[in-house]
Motif scaffolding. Structure first.
Motif, PDB file in Angstrom:
ATOM      1  N   ALA A 175       0.832  -1.212   0.000  1.00 29.54           N
ATOM      2  CA  ALA A 175       0.000   0.000   0.000  1.00 29.54           C
ATOM      3  C   ALA A 175       0.862   1.255   0.000  1.00 29.54           C
ATOM      4  O   ALA A 175       0.598   2.201  -0.749  1.00 29.54           O
ATOM      5  CB  ALA A 175      -0.930  -0.015   1.210  1.00 29.54           C
ATOM      6  N   ALA A 176       1.900   1.265   0.822  1.00 30.35           N
ATOM      7  CA  ALA A 176       2.799   2.424   0.874  1.00 30.35           C
ATOM      8  C   ALA A 176       3.535   2.589  -0.455  1.00 30.35           C
ATOM      9  O   ALA A 176       3.705   3.710  -0.947  1.00 30.35           O
ATOM     10  CB  ALA A 176       3.797   2.261   2.021  1.00 30.35           C
ATOM     11  N   LEU A 177       3.951   1.490  -1.042  1.00 27.01           N
ATOM     12  CA  LEU A 177       4.631   1.533  -2.338  1.00 27.01           C
ATOM     13  C   LEU A 177       3.684   2.047  -3.420  1.00 27.01           C
ATOM     14  O   LEU A 177       4.067   2.859  -4.260  1.00 27.01           O
ATOM     15  CB  LEU A 177       5.156   0.139  -2.693  1.00 27.01           C
ATOM     16  CG  LEU A 177       5.980   0.006  -3.946  1.00 27.01           C
ATOM     17  CD1 LEU A 177       7.279   0.790  -3.826  1.00 27.01           C
ATOM     18  CD2 LEU A 177       6.287  -1.453  -4.235  1.00 27.01           C
ATOM     19  N   ASN A 178       2.436   1.614  -3.375  1.00 23.25           N
ATOM     20  CA  ASN A 178       1.438   2.067  -4.345  1.00 23.25           C
ATOM     21  C   ASN A 178       1.213   3.579  -4.243  1.00 23.25           C
ATOM     22  O   ASN A 178       1.174   4.276  -5.252  1.00 23.25           O
ATOM     23  CB  ASN A 178       0.129   1.315  -4.127  1.00 23.25           C
ATOM     24  CG  ASN A 178      -0.895   1.626  -5.185  1.00 23.25           C
ATOM     25  OD1 ASN A 178      -0.586   1.648  -6.363  1.00 23.25           O
ATOM     26  ND2 ASN A 178      -2.115   1.880  -4.764  1.00 23.25           N
ATOM     27  N   ARG A 179       1.098   4.091  -3.024  1.00 21.13           N
ATOM     28  CA  ARG A 179       0.934   5.539  -2.834  1.00 21.13           C
ATOM     29  C   ARG A 179       2.127   6.298  -3.392  1.00 21.13           C
ATOM     30  O   ARG A 179       1.979   7.298  -4.101  1.00 21.13           O
ATOM     31  CB  ARG A 179       0.752   5.873  -1.348  1.00 21.13           C
ATOM     32  CG  ARG A 179      -0.603   5.519  -0.785  1.00 21.13           C
ATOM     33  CD  ARG A 179      -0.780   6.088   0.606  1.00 21.13           C
ATOM     34  NE  ARG A 179       0.197   5.593   1.569  1.00 21.13           N
ATOM     35  CZ  ARG A 179       0.054   4.482   2.285  1.00 21.13           C
ATOM     36  NH1 ARG A 179      -1.017   3.734   2.150  1.00 21.13           N
ATOM     37  NH2 ARG A 179       0.985   4.127   3.144  1.00 21.13           N
ATOM     38  N   ALA A 180       3.321   5.822  -3.080  1.00 18.53           N
ATOM     39  CA  ALA A 180       4.545   6.518  -3.507  1.00 18.53           C
ATOM     40  C   ALA A 180       4.713   6.488  -5.023  1.00 18.53           C
ATOM     41  O   ALA A 180       5.080   7.497  -5.624  1.00 18.53           O
ATOM     42  CB  ALA A 180       5.764   5.898  -2.832  1.00 18.53           C
ATOM     43  N   THR A 181       4.442   5.345  -5.643  1.00 16.77           N
ATOM     44  CA  THR A 181       4.638   5.255  -7.089  1.00 16.77           C
ATOM     45  C   THR A 181       3.595   6.078  -7.840  1.00 16.77           C
ATOM     46  O   THR A 181       3.915   6.696  -8.851  1.00 16.77           O
ATOM     47  CB  THR A 181       4.616   3.794  -7.578  1.00 16.77           C
ATOM     48  OG1 THR A 181       3.401   3.160  -7.171  1.00 16.77           O
ATOM     49  CG2 THR A 181       5.812   3.031  -7.051  1.00 16.77           C
ATOM     50  N   HIS A 182       2.368   6.119  -7.340  1.00 16.37           N
ATOM     51  CA  HIS A 182       1.354   6.953  -7.981  1.00 16.37           C
ATOM     52  C   HIS A 182       1.712   8.434  -7.853  1.00 16.37           C
ATOM     53  O   HIS A 182       1.521   9.202  -8.789  1.00 16.37           O
ATOM     54  CB  HIS A 182      -0.033   6.682  -7.394  1.00 16.37           C
ATOM     55  CG  HIS A 182      -0.688   5.493  -8.003  1.00 16.37           C
ATOM     56  ND1 HIS A 182      -0.474   4.213  -7.544  1.00 16.37           N
ATOM     57  CD2 HIS A 182      -1.522   5.386  -9.061  1.00 16.37           C
ATOM     58  CE1 HIS A 182      -1.167   3.377  -8.285  1.00 16.37           C
ATOM     59  NE2 HIS A 182      -1.812   4.055  -9.221  1.00 16.37           N
ATOM     60  N   GLN A 183       2.223   8.806  -6.696  1.00 14.52           N
ATOM     61  CA  GLN A 183       2.612  10.193  -6.472  1.00 14.52           C
ATOM     62  C   GLN A 183       3.745  10.605  -7.404  1.00 14.52           C
ATOM     63  O   GLN A 183       3.785  11.727  -7.897  1.00 14.52           O
ATOM     64  CB  GLN A 183       3.022  10.377  -5.010  1.00 14.52           C
ATOM     65  CG  GLN A 183       3.299  11.802  -4.621  1.00 14.52           C
ATOM     66  CD  GLN A 183       3.648  11.908  -3.145  1.00 14.52           C
ATOM     67  OE1 GLN A 183       4.377  11.076  -2.610  1.00 14.52           O
ATOM     68  NE2 GLN A 183       3.123  12.917  -2.493  1.00 14.52           N
ATOM     69  N   LYS A 184       4.673   9.687  -7.677  1.00 14.58           N
ATOM     70  CA  LYS A 184       5.823   9.976  -8.535  1.00 14.58           C
ATOM     71  C   LYS A 184       5.543   9.688 -10.010  1.00 14.58           C
ATOM     72  O   LYS A 184       6.397   9.936 -10.858  1.00 14.58           O
ATOM     73  CB  LYS A 184       7.034   9.159  -8.079  1.00 14.58           C
ATOM     74  CG  LYS A 184       7.548   9.535  -6.713  1.00 14.58           C
ATOM     75  CD  LYS A 184       8.704   8.627  -6.319  1.00 14.58           C
ATOM     76  CE  LYS A 184       9.202   8.923  -4.932  1.00 14.58           C
ATOM     77  NZ  LYS A 184      10.007  10.129  -4.853  1.00 14.58           N
ATOM     78  N   GLY A 185       4.383   9.124 -10.308  1.00 12.57           N
ATOM     79  CA  GLY A 185       4.054   8.808 -11.689  1.00 12.57           C
ATOM     80  C   GLY A 185       4.826   7.612 -12.236  1.00 12.57           C
ATOM     81  O   GLY A 185       5.063   7.515 -13.432  1.00 12.57           O
ATOM     82  N   LEU A 186       5.209   6.702 -11.368  1.00  8.28           N
ATOM     83  CA  LEU A 186       5.948   5.504 -11.769  1.00  8.28           C
ATOM     84  C   LEU A 186       4.989   4.330 -11.936  1.00  8.28           C
ATOM     85  O   LEU A 186       3.986   4.235 -11.227  1.00  8.28           O
ATOM     86  CB  LEU A 186       6.991   5.132 -10.713  1.00  8.28           C
ATOM     87  CG  LEU A 186       8.029   6.190 -10.378  1.00  8.28           C
ATOM     88  CD1 LEU A 186       8.876   5.734  -9.199  1.00  8.28           C
ATOM     89  CD2 LEU A 186       8.901   6.471 -11.582  1.00  8.28           C
ATOM     90  N   ALA A 187       5.308   3.437 -12.841  1.00 11.73           N
ATOM     91  CA  ALA A 187       4.509   2.228 -13.041  1.00 11.73           C
ATOM     92  C   ALA A 187       5.293   1.042 -12.508  1.00 11.73           C
ATOM     93  O   ALA A 187       6.304   0.633 -13.088  1.00 11.73           O
ATOM     94  CB  ALA A 187       4.191   2.056 -14.509  1.00 11.73           C
ATOM     95  N   VAL A 188       4.841   0.509 -11.382  1.00 11.86           N
ATOM     96  CA  VAL A 188       5.515  -0.612 -10.724  1.00 11.86           C
ATOM     97  C   VAL A 188       4.474  -1.684 -10.426  1.00 11.86           C
ATOM     98  O   VAL A 188       3.370  -1.379  -9.992  1.00 11.86           O
ATOM     99  CB  VAL A 188       6.198  -0.159  -9.414  1.00 11.86           C
ATOM    100  CG1 VAL A 188       6.782  -1.336  -8.649  1.00 11.86           C
ATOM    101  CG2 VAL A 188       7.290   0.859  -9.714  1.00 11.86           C
TER     102      VAL A 188
END
Length: 82
Positions: free
Chosen positions: A51-64
């Motif tokens: 969940a934390a990784l999902n928030r961070a990647t969405h905020q940075k515009g990364l697709a992980v």
């Protein structure tokens, strides 16, 4: 009263350091390669880290993307569509 510029902005949750470390290790991976992280090495549950990784990647515009098995969490970059 408090001046608006003195109000903290952004989120610095308890998973910030582990998420930053995971993103740092994912960044140089070549396409088709995943990062394999032992679940025992994570400071919290797999669900909370995801969940934390999902928030961070969405905020940075990364697709992980992530996947897991009984003992590891796998992370990899997804090719961005144009």
């Amino acid at each position: 009263m408090v001046q608006q510029d003195a109000v903290p902005k952004g989120r610095a949750g308890k998973h910030k350091s582990v998420v930053a470390l995971l993103l740092k290790h994912i960044d140089p991976l070549p396409p088709g390669t995943a990062l394999k992280v032992p679940l025992a090495a994570l400071p919290d549950s797999k669900a909370n880290i995801r969940a934390a990784l999902n928030r961070a990647t969405h905020q940075k515009g990364l697709a992980v993307a992530t996947s897991s098995d009984s003992s590891h969490l796998y992370l990899w970059k997804i090719a961005q569509r144009s």
